[in-house]
Design a protein around this motif. Structure first.
Motif, PDB file in Angstrom:
ATOM      1  N   ILE A 220       0.835  -1.204   0.000  1.00 10.65           N
ATOM      2  CA  ILE A 220       0.000   0.000   0.000  1.00 10.65           C
ATOM      3  C   ILE A 220       0.867   1.251   0.000  1.00 10.65           C
ATOM      4  CG2 ILE A 220      -1.669   1.336   1.351  1.00 10.65           C
ATOM      5  CD1 ILE A 220      -2.894  -1.250   2.277  1.00 10.65           C
ATOM      6  N   GLY A 221       1.948   1.232   0.771  1.00 13.12           N
ATOM      7  CA  GLY A 221       2.856   2.371   0.786  1.00 13.12           C
ATOM      8  C   GLY A 221       3.467   2.620  -0.579  1.00 13.12           C
ATOM      9  N   PHE A 222       3.823   1.541  -1.276  1.00 18.71           N
ATOM     10  CA  PHE A 222       4.363   1.676  -2.628  1.00 18.71           C
ATOM     11  C   PHE A 222       3.311   2.267  -3.566  1.00 18.71           C
ATOM     12  CE2 PHE A 222       4.862  -0.307  -6.866  1.00 18.71           C
ATOM     13  CZ  PHE A 222       6.062   0.298  -7.236  1.00 18.71           C
ATOM     14  N   GLN A 223       2.080   1.802  -3.442  1.00 23.51           N
ATOM     15  CA  GLN A 223       1.011   2.329  -4.290  1.00 23.51           C
ATOM     16  C   GLN A 223       0.781   3.809  -4.023  1.00 23.51           C
ATOM     17  OE1 GLN A 223      -2.448  -0.116  -3.700  1.00 23.51           O
ATOM     18  NE2 GLN A 223      -1.592  -1.876  -4.777  1.00 23.51           N
ATOM     19  N   LEU A 224       0.839   4.212  -2.755  1.00 24.34           N
ATOM     20  CA  LEU A 224       0.670   5.619  -2.425  1.00 24.34           C
ATOM     21  C   LEU A 224       1.717   6.471  -3.116  1.00 24.34           C
ATOM     22  CD1 LEU A 224      -0.103   5.483   1.412  1.00 24.34           C
ATOM     23  CD2 LEU A 224      -1.682   6.113  -0.403  1.00 24.34           C
ATOM     24  N   ARG A 225       2.958   6.037  -3.085  1.00 20.42           N
ATOM     25  CA  ARG A 225       4.038   6.812  -3.695  1.00 20.42           C
ATOM     26  C   ARG A 225       3.875   6.883  -5.208  1.00 20.42           C
ATOM     27  NH1 ARG A 225       7.014   3.617  -0.081  1.00 20.42           N
ATOM     28  NH2 ARG A 225       7.898   2.399  -1.803  1.00 20.42           N
ATOM     29  N   VAL A 226       3.489   5.770  -5.820  1.00 22.08           N
ATOM     30  CA  VAL A 226       3.338   5.751  -7.280  1.00 22.08           C
ATOM     31  C   VAL A 226       2.159   6.619  -7.709  1.00 22.08           C
ATOM     32  CG1 VAL A 226       2.835   4.296  -9.285  1.00 22.08           C
ATOM     33  CG2 VAL A 226       4.417   3.492  -7.527  1.00 22.08           C
ATOM     34  N   PRO A 231       0.729   9.402 -11.570  1.00 26.01           N
ATOM     35  CA  PRO A 231      -0.647   8.883 -11.615  1.00 26.01           C
ATOM     36  C   PRO A 231      -0.966   8.117 -12.894  1.00 26.01           C
ATOM     37  CG  PRO A 231      -0.596  11.297 -11.803  1.00 26.01           C
ATOM     38  CD  PRO A 231       0.767  10.864 -11.411  1.00 26.01           C
ATOM     39  N   GLN A 232      -0.382   8.543 -14.023  1.00 26.70           N
ATOM     40  CA  GLN A 232      -0.648   7.824 -15.272  1.00 26.70           C
ATOM     41  C   GLN A 232      -0.036   6.428 -15.231  1.00 26.70           C
ATOM     42  OE1 GLN A 232       0.683  10.271 -18.532  1.00 26.70           O
ATOM     43  NE2 GLN A 232      -1.091  11.633 -18.416  1.00 26.70           N
ATOM     44  N   VAL A 237      -0.679   0.368 -14.529  1.00 23.27           N
ATOM     45  CA  VAL A 237      -0.404  -0.914 -13.873  1.00 23.27           C
ATOM     46  C   VAL A 237      -1.587  -1.395 -13.036  1.00 23.27           C
ATOM     47  CG1 VAL A 237       2.069  -0.499 -13.837  1.00 23.27           C
ATOM     48  CG2 VAL A 237       0.688   0.218 -11.886  1.00 23.27           C
ATOM     49  N   GLY A 238      -2.667  -0.637 -13.031  1.00 24.62           N
ATOM     50  CA  GLY A 238      -3.884  -1.095 -12.379  1.00 24.62           C
ATOM     51  C   GLY A 238      -4.109  -0.614 -10.970  1.00 24.62           C
ATOM     52  N   ARG A 243      -9.563   4.030  -4.853  1.00 25.54           N
ATOM     53  CA  ARG A 243      -9.304   3.250  -3.647  1.00 25.54           C
ATOM     54  C   ARG A 243      -8.325   3.975  -2.734  1.00 25.54           C
ATOM     55  NH1 ARG A 243      -7.452  -2.809  -4.588  1.00 25.54           N
ATOM     56  NH2 ARG A 243      -9.603  -2.897  -5.341  1.00 25.54           N
ATOM     57  N   MET A 244      -7.330   4.638  -3.339  1.00 21.55           N
ATOM     58  CA  MET A 244      -6.363   5.394  -2.546  1.00 21.55           C
ATOM     59  C   MET A 244      -7.019   6.598  -1.876  1.00 21.55           C
ATOM     60  SD  MET A 244      -3.387   3.937  -2.534  1.00 21.55           S
ATOM     61  CE  MET A 244      -4.345   2.426  -2.350  1.00 21.55           C
ATOM     62  N   VAL A 245      -7.969   7.213  -2.569  1.00 24.02           N
ATOM     63  CA  VAL A 245      -8.698   8.348  -1.983  1.00 24.02           C
ATOM     64  C   VAL A 245      -9.442   7.891  -0.741  1.00 24.02           C
ATOM     65  CG1 VAL A 245     -10.586   9.979  -2.338  1.00 24.02           C
ATOM     66  CG2 VAL A 245      -8.904   9.624  -4.144  1.00 24.02           C
TER      67      VAL A 245
END
Length: 359
Positions: A220-226, A231-232, A237-238, A243-245
């Motif tokens: 989740i932390g990695f997804q937050l940073r990406v 954002p594009q 990568v899906g 969901r992050m919001v």
């Protein structure tokens, strides 16, 4: 013509040194302001930043003030990393205090050991519930969460005022706008005798550690940073931005609500029309002062807590207005943002046309 030109490379060291530079510039400008107010700058700065923590009790008060700031700022920083701008933590703090404090008032004669944990849960739920409103408006109607979360702050504050002036007013309180005191079972235990340092301070340290693990060791932390930086690429990568919001707003709201519960179950001990001097807004400065990193936020929270203590002491010993606290916080934010801009951009003078002819 003055313009900002992006730097091809910016110093990574300056990214972390800019808060130090911002603090130094704040002290310089603060000294100048004190001089214009007819105060000795060195005496005033000593009173503001050193005198509040020159004994063990003062240091303990620093931890008490820093506790809500750190807890809220960690939650906000996760959203800021994902470009989710929750500005309404003050309202979420208030709703957490209402939800958790309401349980203590309902069981005002309880001695159960389960009361305080239940208040923790309800406090977090209250903050998350209030943050869910801008999350829903953002994901369903693309409403700006900056505006919606900020406006909801005033709704929460007025709702608290209504409760303590009306149905939750202490029947034995001589008509003062405050609730009845919480029972002993609904108060945070003191963890250091002779001070007001309570269990919430230990929870704040736990939140810092948990936030660091979430950011650096989890998917989740990695997804937050990406999502925040690219954002594009995240969409490619899906990674689901909606969901992050939801995740960041609910988590930030829950932590803000927990901080609000800690205030009313700790230093205050009851519900009042005003339960916070603006911790939810100051935590935004704390988050950026700490570079959106939980460990940095811990130190940033201590620095901003010192401004509250110094402001209170300056009123007593120097006769300065209460607004001096907000003034210092605003100056610090200005210099912090200015340092960040100049780290990434350089100032150029002259017209764009002239630059083209030179080339």
């Amino acid at each position: 013509m003055v313009r900002l030109e992006p730097r091809r490379q910016h110093s990574q060291a300056m990214v972390y040194l800019s808060p130090v530079l911002a603090i130094f510039m704040t002290l310089v400008v603060g000294g100048i302001i004190f001089a214009f107010m007819g105060k000795n700058p060195f005496d005033a700065l000593y009173t503001f930043f050193i005198l509040p923590i020159n004994n063990s009790y003062g240091i303990s008060e620093l931890f008490v003030k820093a506790t809500p700031l750190v807890i809220i700022a960690v939650g906000l920083s996760l959203g800021f990393r994902a470009n989710v701008w929750n500005i309404g933590a003050e309202g979420q703090l208030t709703m957490g205090a209402i939800f958790g404090g309401g349980l203590a008032l309902y069981f005002h004669d309880s001695e159960s050991a389960f009361l305080l944990p239940a208040m923790f849960v309800l406090g977090a739920i209250g903050g998350a519930f209030w943050a869910a409103i801008p999350a829903l408006l953002r994901t369903k109607f693309n409403a700006n969460e900056i505006l919606t979360s900020l406006m909801l702050t005033y709704v929460a504050t007025l709702f608290l005022s209504f409760l303590v002036h009306g149905p939750w007013r202490n029947p034995e309180g001589f008509n003062f706008p405050e609730s009845r005191p919480f029972p002993d079972a609904g108060l945070l235990p003191i963890i250091y005798d002779g001070t007001r340092v309570h269990l919430g301070t230990a929870v704040a340290v736990f939140v810092v550690i948990a936030g660091w693990l979430l950011l650096s060791k989890s998917v989740i932390g990695f997804q937050l940073r990406v999502v925040g930086k690219a954002p594009q690429a995240a969409r490619h990568v899906g990674f689901r931005q909606k969901r992050m919001v939801w995740f960041t707003l609910l988590l930030g709201g829950a932590l803000a609500g927990l901080a609000g519960l800690f205030e009313v179950a700790g230093p205050i001990g009851q519900l009042q029309p005003s339960i916070s001097p603006g911790y939810g807004f100051t935590a935004i400065i704390v988050a950026f002062l700490g570079r959106l990193h939980p460990v940095g936020i811990l130190f940033g929270g201590l620095i901003m807590a010192l401004t509250y203590l110094g402001g209170e002491l300056a009123q007593i010993t120097l006769g300065l207005p209460n607004a001096v606290t907000g003034l210092f916080q605003g100056i610090l934010l200005f210099f912090l943002l200015a340092c960040d801009v100049l780290t990434k951009y350089r100032i150029r003078f002259g017209s764009t046309a002239a630059k083209g002819r030179t080339a």
